[in-house]
Design an enzyme around this catalytic site. Structure first.
Site, mmCIF file in Angstrom:
data_model
loop_
_atom_site.group_PDB
_atom_site.id
_atom_site.type_symbol
_atom_site.label_atom_id
_atom_site.label_comp_id
_atom_site.label_asym_id
_atom_site.label_seq_id
_atom_site.Cartn_x
_atom_site.Cartn_y
_atom_site.Cartn_z
ATOM 1 N N PHE A 22 -16.118 -17.744 -16.853
ATOM 2 C CA PHE A 22 -14.799 -17.447 -16.286
ATOM 3 C C PHE A 22 -14.541 -15.931 -16.336
ATOM 4 O O PHE A 22 -13.406 -15.488 -16.473
ATOM 5 C CB PHE A 22 -13.695 -18.187 -17.061
ATOM 6 C CG PHE A 22 -13.588 -19.658 -16.742
ATOM 7 C CD1 PHE A 22 -14.263 -20.219 -15.661
ATOM 8 C CD2 PHE A 22 -12.791 -20.495 -17.520
ATOM 9 C CE1 PHE A 22 -14.165 -21.575 -15.365
ATOM 10 C CE2 PHE A 22 -12.680 -21.858 -17.232
ATOM 11 C CZ PHE A 22 -13.368 -22.392 -16.152
ATOM 12 N N ASN A 23 -15.614 -15.174 -16.243
ATOM 13 C CA ASN A 23 -15.481 -13.712 -16.259
ATOM 14 C C ASN A 23 -15.025 -13.262 -14.873
ATOM 15 O O ASN A 23 -15.777 -12.663 -14.115
ATOM 16 C CB ASN A 23 -16.828 -13.106 -16.635
ATOM 17 C CG ASN A 23 -16.773 -11.611 -16.780
ATOM 18 O OD1 ASN A 23 -15.709 -11.049 -17.101
ATOM 19 N ND2 ASN A 23 -17.882 -10.943 -16.523
ATOM 20 N N ARG A 37 -15.333 -18.011 -9.563
ATOM 21 C CA ARG A 37 -16.069 -18.469 -10.751
ATOM 22 C C ARG A 37 -15.407 -19.693 -11.380
ATOM 23 O O ARG A 37 -16.091 -20.535 -11.959
ATOM 24 C CB ARG A 37 -16.170 -17.343 -11.770
ATOM 25 C CG ARG A 37 -17.163 -16.304 -11.321
ATOM 26 C CD ARG A 37 -17.614 -15.466 -12.486
ATOM 27 N NE ARG A 37 -18.842 -14.797 -12.152
ATOM 28 C CZ ARG A 37 -19.078 -13.497 -12.363
ATOM 29 N NH1 ARG A 37 -18.158 -12.758 -12.920
ATOM 30 N NH2 ARG A 37 -20.229 -12.969 -12.039
ATOM 31 N N LYS A 199 -31.809 0.378 -5.482
ATOM 32 C CA LYS A 199 -32.887 1.002 -6.270
ATOM 33 C C LYS A 199 -34.148 0.153 -6.363
ATOM 34 O O LYS A 199 -34.080 -1.039 -6.668
ATOM 35 C CB LYS A 199 -32.388 1.234 -7.694
ATOM 36 C CG LYS A 199 -31.249 2.205 -7.770
ATOM 37 C CD LYS A 199 -30.918 2.481 -9.231
ATOM 38 C CE LYS A 199 -29.550 3.089 -9.354
ATOM 39 N NZ LYS A 199 -28.716 2.408 -10.311
ATOM 40 N N GLU A 320 -20.358 -1.925 2.740
ATOM 41 C CA GLU A 320 -18.929 -1.779 2.438
ATOM 42 C C GLU A 320 -18.255 -0.889 3.471
ATOM 43 O O GLU A 320 -17.044 -0.912 3.622
ATOM 44 C CB GLU A 320 -18.706 -1.168 1.051
ATOM 45 C CG GLU A 320 -19.328 -1.916 -0.117
ATOM 46 C CD GLU A 320 -20.767 -1.481 -0.403
ATOM 47 O OE1 GLU A 320 -21.417 -0.901 0.503
ATOM 48 O OE2 GLU A 320 -21.260 -1.759 -1.501
ATOM 49 N N GLY A 350 -25.386 -9.738 -7.136
ATOM 50 C CA GLY A 350 -23.958 -9.511 -6.941
ATOM 51 C C GLY A 350 -23.588 -8.929 -5.585
ATOM 52 O O GLY A 350 -22.657 -9.406 -4.924
ATOM 53 N N SER A 352 -25.237 -8.910 -2.641
ATOM 54 C CA SER A 352 -25.481 -9.787 -1.483
ATOM 55 C C SER A 352 -24.375 -10.827 -1.401
ATOM 56 O O SER A 352 -23.926 -11.211 -0.324
ATOM 57 C CB SER A 352 -26.818 -10.504 -1.571
ATOM 58 O OG SER A 352 -27.706 -9.787 -2.336
ATOM 59 N N GLY A 373 -27.065 -10.366 -12.333
ATOM 60 C CA GLY A 373 -28.224 -10.003 -13.150
ATOM 61 C C GLY A 373 -29.061 -11.218 -13.522
ATOM 62 O O GLY A 373 -30.292 -11.170 -13.510
ATOM 63 N N TRP A 406 -31.779 -47.555 11.173
ATOM 64 C CA TRP A 406 -31.060 -48.068 12.338
ATOM 65 C C TRP A 406 -31.502 -49.483 12.715
ATOM 66 O O TRP A 406 -30.975 -50.063 13.657
ATOM 67 C CB TRP A 406 -31.251 -47.119 13.540
ATOM 68 C CG TRP A 406 -30.639 -45.770 13.331
ATOM 69 C CD1 TRP A 406 -29.829 -45.403 12.304
ATOM 70 C CD2 TRP A 406 -30.786 -44.616 14.162
ATOM 71 N NE1 TRP A 406 -29.464 -44.074 12.444
ATOM 72 C CE2 TRP A 406 -30.032 -43.567 13.581
ATOM 73 C CE3 TRP A 406 -31.479 -44.354 15.354
ATOM 74 C CZ2 TRP A 406 -29.961 -42.294 14.133
ATOM 75 C CZ3 TRP A 406 -31.405 -43.081 15.907
ATOM 76 C CH2 TRP A 406 -30.652 -42.059 15.300
ATOM 77 N N LYS A 407 -32.515 -49.975 12.047
ATOM 78 C CA LYS A 407 -33.038 -51.336 12.307
ATOM 79 C C LYS A 407 -33.268 -51.517 13.806
ATOM 80 O O LYS A 407 -33.695 -50.585 14.483
ATOM 81 C CB LYS A 407 -32.078 -52.384 11.741
ATOM 82 C CG LYS A 407 -31.704 -52.107 10.292
ATOM 83 C CD LYS A 407 -31.019 -53.265 9.641
ATOM 84 C CE LYS A 407 -30.576 -52.850 8.242
ATOM 85 N NZ LYS A 407 -30.088 -53.935 7.452
HETATM 86 C C1 PEP Z 1 -30.937 -51.393 4.826
HETATM 87 O O1 PEP Z 1 -31.148 -52.036 5.812
HETATM 88 O O2 PEP Z 1 -31.866 -50.746 4.314
HETATM 89 C C2 PEP Z 1 -29.576 -51.398 4.245
HETATM 90 C C3 PEP Z 1 -29.386 -50.877 3.071
HETATM 91 O O3 PEP Z 1 -28.580 -51.951 4.984
HETATM 92 P P1 PEP Z 1 -26.967 -51.972 4.681
HETATM 93 O O4 PEP Z 1 -26.589 -50.580 4.307
HETATM 94 O O5 PEP Z 1 -26.350 -52.391 5.965
HETATM 95 O O6 PEP Z 1 -26.740 -52.908 3.575
#
Ligand code: PEP
Length: 645
Positions: A22-23, A37, A199, A320, A350, A352, A373, A406-407
């Site tokens: 917290f300096n 910080r 430097k 600067e 510091g 950058s 540092g 996405w199955k």
């Molecule tokens: C998955 O098919 O890998 C899965 C985790 O599905 P959901 O998130 O729909 O349970």
């Protein structure tokens, strides 16, 4: 570099001593000019409060020389912290002594106490054993989150840590170590370093330590003049530290070094209106070099093009003052652009950091180190006392993965559009690996859309042979050719709907690794198996057959997906997930090695949603998630990717 993390500690309801940095910079009137910080340690404080720990915060402020100085009291910080947290922060007038012990022991769970400036006592900087004992007596656990002070061997950063059985790193310290260690130990290539500042003396160690790891190292800032002088060039009135010329000469022999080709000169820093760019071998005697020139900016940008890891320490010129801020601004913009494309960008030192703040880019790089540092010493390859004191060999710090399955959803045209929108939505995401697993027919178009983005692509399945008469199948070789980096193996839908056995999974894992794909190996028990208390037996079988022959050299991701939670809306509780993940990690330790157990990311999958991700990711062995249903919606998935931010 393996360190124990606060996430590994049992802190529930405990008194936890946290060394914070917290300096903060103070204005003339004694108020805080920037609270960055304080903000930086909020993650650790909130983490502890959530677990109802009593949080005892300790820091230094300025250099009071071992005696009380009201101008350097931390009371202003207590007030600011209280405003930020929206709760009372108890202030201890002294960091040790009977009153403080009383305050701490009587504080209720989830209280926050800030101790007065540690450096009001000479014992702090002297690392005095008695002072260490006094401080250590206040807490049942010790956490160091003060990366900015880690290069000091003081009582609160080094000495007192030895008095605890398991001293641990706070979340900020953990993040600092992860990023800085990754650029030194496991950078993705091309890896380019940009070194500036005034430097050679200050940066010679960093340059020497980085040169073996990087593909190119760009030199800008005031230190470029020592390099130019070392080449026998006239540098006019530009800064040069005479005694560093020989060092510059030695370093400049390395062909990886890229020096400026032009510089912006002016009679002095206050004559910005007379600034002009000249080639490096035409610096007039009466002029001073104050920035890299436009041709150098172009040269540096061309070297940086396509870099996957960038480490930047030190501004390119006198940022600067206008117009000498141009070189630094342009390089900062280029680094931000690389971050948006998924490169790892780490900025330290510091000055950058001050430059990033000035240009509003503070949050637009992968990691902006809070230590000046300390960061430079880390990059020099030195072991910092505050980090050494945290002991070693518990676990590596693993970059989380957020993956989307996405199955059999989204035909190629939809998948392509979705991927391109996702890339936009996830711009600037840091500190995560994001993966998508589209249907096979959409892989090619999705991979195309994801080129140079933060999102990587994988297949949902492969055949174990390379090619041949296997109608309807796709091998690992096809996925690699398209640009995939990962493949799902053993997903429960493949195991249970298509009858894939453990043995078949093992053949696929081997085929993936041989082709250079990272297998994301799925495992998990059915509801009846859990109810019969057979979870670990099922996992033992799935892992030991499916991952047979895996060695420490193989990169592997494991996804724990309890079948009863997939697509059902029934998520495992964070505690249930943690219990199994911990078991899986110990399996990796037993069956492969400690190194593999440390490194392997273990993901949780099963109805992960925006509203349960934050708690799941709090668990120490949950290194990310595999998301099905919620990944089909751009906003939900983006929210999951940005968890806890
Ligand atoms: C998955 O098919 O890998 C899965 C985790 O599905 P959901 O998130 O729909 O349970």
């Amino acid at each position: 570099m393996r360190k124990l993390s606060v996430r590994d500690l049992d802190v529930q309801g405990r008194r936890v001593f946290v060394r914070v940095d917290f300096n903060v910079p103070l204005a003339e009137d004694g108020s805080i000019s920037t609270d960055a910080r304080i903000q930086a340690s909020l993650g650790t404080i909130q983490f502890l409060l959530k677990r109802r720990a009593t949080v005892i915060l300790a820091s230094h402020l300025g250099k009071p020389d071992g005696k009380p100085d009201p101008k350097l009291s931390l009371r202003v910080v207590a007030d600011r912290l209280s405003e930020i947290l929206g709760k009372e922060v108890l202030f201890a007038e002294d960091c040790i002594g009977p009153e403080t012990r009383k305050l701490v022991s009587e504080a209720p769970p989830a209280a926050v106490i800030l101790l007065e400036n540690l450096r009001f006592h000479p014992g702090e900087t002297a690392n005095d054993p008695e002072f260490c004992k006094e401080l250590a007596g206040l807490g049942e656990r010790y956490v160091n989150d003060a990366f900015g002070t880690a290069h000091r061997s003081h009582a609160s950063t080094a000495g007192m840590a030895e008095l605890f059985e398991r001293p641990a790193a706070g979340l900020l310290m953990e993040e600092e170590i992860r990023y800085l260690a990754s650029v030194l130990e496991a950078p993705r290539h091309p890896h380019v370093a940009i070194i500036g500042g005034s430097k050679v003396k200050d940066k010679a160690g960093v340059i020497a330590n980085l040169l073996p790891q990087v593909d190119k190292l760009l030199i800008g800032g005031g230190l470029m003049f020592d390099f130019l002088k070392a080449q026998g060039k006239e540098i006019g009135k530009s800064i040069s530290t005479g005694d560093s010329i020989r060092r510059a000469q030695e370093l400049a022999r390395n062909p990886k070094l890229v020096l400026p080709v032009d510089v912006v000169v002016a009679p002095d820093p206050d004559s910005g209106d007379k600034a002009r760019a000249v080639p490096v071998d035409k610096i007039p005697k009466n002029q001073m070099g104050l920035d890299i020139g436009p041709k150098t900016v172009e040269l540096f940008q061309s070297v940086l093009d396509g870099a996957r890891t960038v480490v930047w320490a030190g501004p390119m010129g006198m940022f600067e003052k206008q117009p000498f801020d141009k070189g630094t601004t342009e390089i900062a913009r280029t680094v931000v652009g690389l971050t948006d494309k998924g490169s790892t960008t780490v900025v330290g030192g510091g000055d950058s950091l001050a430059a990033l703040y000035k240009f509003g880019f503070r949050d637009r790089v992968s990691h902006a180190s809070t230590g000046g540092g300390a960061c430079l010493q880390f990059l020099e390859g030195r072991v910092l006392p505050g980090i050494r004191a945290l002991g070693d060999a518990y676990r590596a710090i693993r970059t989380p993965i957020v993956a989307a399955n996405w199955k059999m959803h989204k035909v190629p045209s939809e998948a392509r559009k979705f991927a391109s929108e996702l890339v936009q939505e996830l711009r600037g995401v840091r500190n995560r690996e994001v993966l998508v697993f589209p249907p096979t027919a959409a892989l090619q178009v999705v991979c195309y859309e994801l080129t140079n983005s933060v999102v990587a692509c994988g297949g949902q399945n492969i055949h174990w042979e390379k090619s041949g008469a296997f109608t309807g199948e796709t091998s690992a070789k096809f996925l690699v050719d398209i640009g995939c980096s990962h493949v799902l193996i053993g997903h429960s839908e493949r195991r249970h709907l298509f009858g894939e056995t453990d043995e078949l999974c093992a053949r696929k894992v081997r085929a993936a690794l041989e082709a250079g794909l990272v297998p994301v190996f799925c495992c998990g028990e059915k509801l009846a198996e859990r109810e019969d208390d057979r979870t670990f037996a099922v996992l033992e079988r799935q892992l030991s057959i499916g991952l047979e022959g895996i060695t420490e050299k193989d990169e592997l991701v494991i996804a724990y997906e309890p079948v009863w939670a997939i697509g059902t809306g029934r998520t495992a509780t964070p505690a249930q997930a943690q219990e199994v993940h911990r078991w899986i990690r110990s399996w990796v330790l037993r069956s492969i090695s400690l190194e593999a157990a440390d490194r392997t990311r273990i993901l949780y999958g099963g109805s992960v949603k925006p509203d349960n991700i934050d708690d799941l990711m709090d668990e120490r062995d949950v290194d990310g998630v595999l998301v099905g249903g919620a990944s089909l919606d751009r906003e939900s998935f983006a929210r999951i990717v940005r968890y806890q931010t």
